[in-house]
Design a protein around this motif. Sequence first.
Motif, PDB file in Angstrom:
ATOM      1  N   HIS A 151      -9.758  11.544  -4.449  1.00 54.70           N
ATOM      2  CA  HIS A 151      -9.204  11.175  -3.143  1.00 54.70           C
ATOM      3  C   HIS A 151      -8.067  12.139  -2.816  1.00 54.70           C
ATOM      4  O   HIS A 151      -7.323  12.561  -3.713  1.00 54.70           O
ATOM      5  CB  HIS A 151      -8.681   9.738  -3.218  1.00 54.70           C
ATOM      6  CG  HIS A 151      -8.215   9.185  -1.910  1.00 54.70           C
ATOM      7  ND1 HIS A 151      -6.994   9.516  -1.362  1.00 54.70           N
ATOM      8  CD2 HIS A 151      -8.796   8.340  -1.030  1.00 54.70           C
ATOM      9  CE1 HIS A 151      -6.845   8.878  -0.217  1.00 54.70           C
ATOM     10  NE2 HIS A 151      -7.916   8.161   0.013  1.00 54.70           N
TER      11      HIS A 151
ATOM     12  N   ASN B 295      -5.171  11.742  -1.708  1.00 48.18           N
ATOM     13  CA  ASN B 295      -3.861  11.263  -2.156  1.00 48.18           C
ATOM     14  C   ASN B 295      -3.906  10.745  -3.593  1.00 48.18           C
ATOM     15  O   ASN B 295      -3.131   9.872  -3.967  1.00 48.18           O
ATOM     16  CB  ASN B 295      -3.366  10.142  -1.230  1.00 48.18           C
ATOM     17  CG  ASN B 295      -3.164  10.619   0.189  1.00 48.18           C
ATOM     18  OD1 ASN B 295      -2.684  11.730   0.404  1.00 48.18           O
ATOM     19  ND2 ASN B 295      -3.534   9.806   1.151  1.00 48.18           N
ATOM     20  N   HIS B 296      -4.788  11.312  -4.377  1.00 49.04           N
ATOM     21  CA  HIS B 296      -5.011  10.856  -5.757  1.00 49.04           C
ATOM     22  C   HIS B 296      -3.722  10.879  -6.580  1.00 49.04           C
ATOM     23  O   HIS B 296      -3.017  11.888  -6.624  1.00 49.04           O
ATOM     24  CB  HIS B 296      -6.046  11.766  -6.415  1.00 49.04           C
ATOM     25  CG  HIS B 296      -6.316  11.457  -7.852  1.00 49.04           C
ATOM     26  ND1 HIS B 296      -6.779  10.235  -8.267  1.00 49.04           N
ATOM     27  CD2 HIS B 296      -6.193  12.217  -8.970  1.00 49.04           C
ATOM     28  CE1 HIS B 296      -6.934  10.250  -9.582  1.00 49.04           C
ATOM     29  NE2 HIS B 296      -6.581  11.433 -10.033  1.00 49.04           N
TER      30      HIS B 296
ATOM     31  N   ALA C 165       0.787  -1.222   0.000  1.00 48.32           N
ATOM     32  CA  ALA C 165       0.000   0.000   0.000  1.00 48.32           C
ATOM     33  C   ALA C 165       0.827   1.284   0.000  1.00 48.32           C
ATOM     34  O   ALA C 165       0.584   2.168  -0.818  1.00 48.32           O
ATOM     35  CB  ALA C 165      -0.969  -0.002   1.183  1.00 48.32           C
TER      36      ALA C 165
ATOM     37  N   CYS D 271      -5.582   4.855 -10.081  1.00 43.34           N
ATOM     38  CA  CYS D 271      -5.898   5.142  -8.678  1.00 43.34           C
ATOM     39  C   CYS D 271      -5.589   3.931  -7.802  1.00 43.34           C
ATOM     40  O   CYS D 271      -5.814   2.785  -8.204  1.00 43.34           O
ATOM     41  CB  CYS D 271      -7.368   5.516  -8.525  1.00 43.34           C
ATOM     42  SG  CYS D 271      -7.868   6.924  -9.534  1.00 43.34           S
ATOM     43  N   THR D 272      -5.092   4.187  -6.618  1.00 41.93           N
ATOM     44  CA  THR D 272      -4.794   3.106  -5.668  1.00 41.93           C
ATOM     45  C   THR D 272      -5.525   3.294  -4.342  1.00 41.93           C
ATOM     46  O   THR D 272      -5.453   2.433  -3.471  1.00 41.93           O
ATOM     47  CB  THR D 272      -3.278   3.023  -5.400  1.00 41.93           C
ATOM     48  OG1 THR D 272      -2.816   4.284  -4.908  1.00 41.93           O
ATOM     49  CG2 THR D 272      -2.523   2.674  -6.676  1.00 41.93           C
ATOM     50  N   GLU D 273      -6.224   4.423  -4.192  1.00 40.92           N
ATOM     51  CA  GLU D 273      -7.056   4.663  -3.015  1.00 40.92           C
ATOM     52  C   GLU D 273      -8.384   5.215  -3.500  1.00 40.92           C
ATOM     53  O   GLU D 273      -8.441   5.969  -4.472  1.00 40.92           O
ATOM     54  CB  GLU D 273      -6.389   5.653  -2.055  1.00 40.92           C
ATOM     55  CG  GLU D 273      -5.137   5.107  -1.402  1.00 40.92           C
ATOM     56  CD  GLU D 273      -4.620   6.052  -0.323  1.00 40.92           C
ATOM     57  OE1 GLU D 273      -5.364   6.349   0.627  1.00 40.92           O
ATOM     58  OE2 GLU D 273      -3.475   6.505  -0.438  1.00 40.92           O
TER      59      GLU D 273
ATOM     60  N   ASN E 277       1.143   4.369  -3.036  1.00 42.34           N
ATOM     61  CA  ASN E 277       0.757   5.757  -2.764  1.00 42.34           C
ATOM     62  C   ASN E 277       1.819   6.740  -3.223  1.00 42.34           C
ATOM     63  O   ASN E 277       1.605   7.949  -3.191  1.00 42.34           O
ATOM     64  CB  ASN E 277       0.512   5.962  -1.265  1.00 42.34           C
ATOM     65  CG  ASN E 277      -0.730   5.245  -0.795  1.00 42.34           C
ATOM     66  OD1 ASN E 277      -1.590   4.922  -1.601  1.00 42.34           O
ATOM     67  ND2 ASN E 277      -0.821   4.996   0.494  1.00 42.34           N
ATOM     68  N   ASP E 278       2.975   6.226  -3.593  1.00 42.94           N
ATOM     69  CA  ASP E 278       4.113   7.065  -3.964  1.00 42.94           C
ATOM     70  C   ASP E 278       4.315   7.001  -5.464  1.00 42.94           C
ATOM     71  O   ASP E 278       4.671   5.949  -6.018  1.00 42.94           O
ATOM     72  CB  ASP E 278       5.368   6.581  -3.232  1.00 42.94           C
ATOM     73  CG  ASP E 278       6.564   7.492  -3.456  1.00 42.94           C
ATOM     74  OD1 ASP E 278       6.489   8.385  -4.337  1.00 42.94           O
ATOM     75  OD2 ASP E 278       7.576   7.318  -2.758  1.00 42.94           O
TER      76      ASP E 278
END
Length: 262
Positions: free
Chosen positions: A249, A251-252, A8, A224-226, A12-13
């Motif tokens: 989101h 943190n998109h 995860a 997207c991951t979140e 996000n990075d």
Amino acid sequence: EKEDDKAAPRLNDLRNSKAILEHFTKSATAPKQFQRAYLAASIRSRLQVEDKFVKKVSDFFDGQEKRIIANLKANTPKGIKADISANVLIQIEEEKELFEEVVQPLHTSGVQKAVSDINRLSGYAVNLNTSNPFVTSAIGKLGSKVTGFVQDTTLKELQTIVTKGVNESWNVNQFQDAIQGKFDQFQGYRARMIARTESRAAWDAGADVAYREIGVTKVDVVGCTEFESDSACGKQNIPIEEVSSLEYHPNHIGNIAPSKQI
């Protein structure tokens, strides 16, 4: 679950582009696999813009800190008064103009890189220069939105410091220390987040311009991951007319891509 927990943070990075692209490849259906090229181009261009401008955003906050402290000392020659407010310490309109000088080149670079990416991927030749009124309009809209938001947030943070200081009877040196501490954060993490967020917004804005000119009518939000139920992250078949009003989101990291292969 342990493997997911480890993955995860990496997803996000944006710098972990390989992992993000692998995640997309595994999750996308066969008809959507072509969008991987758009995601890869977006990540590459956005990181270039972010890295180029993060120091300039940081330098802006360094200068803003000095201007605020100068105003603090000029307005409190005999000590802090109970009626002092953040509005006395920061000249908002002046700061907006100064920040616009920093962020406009960032937006211009991001928009132009996006149009260039779309041209390369689609085979079209959309004009990416500011002689294209749609490019100019996209840059202007980005600037007016973020410039006001950044300064309003700074004013709010400064007012929190002022209120706390007045309530606790701080002297000028204590106020100065608190302001410097807050701006140390601004020059680090906040500058990076602004450069990152605005490079993403600029790429999408440039892609929006290019897609409209080449006839794309619907887009997907890819990479997207979140996700949040009320965000546009991961949504498909979005009419191109709605792109500018999409909410993501916090943190998109994704971007918009054509719903169907061009």
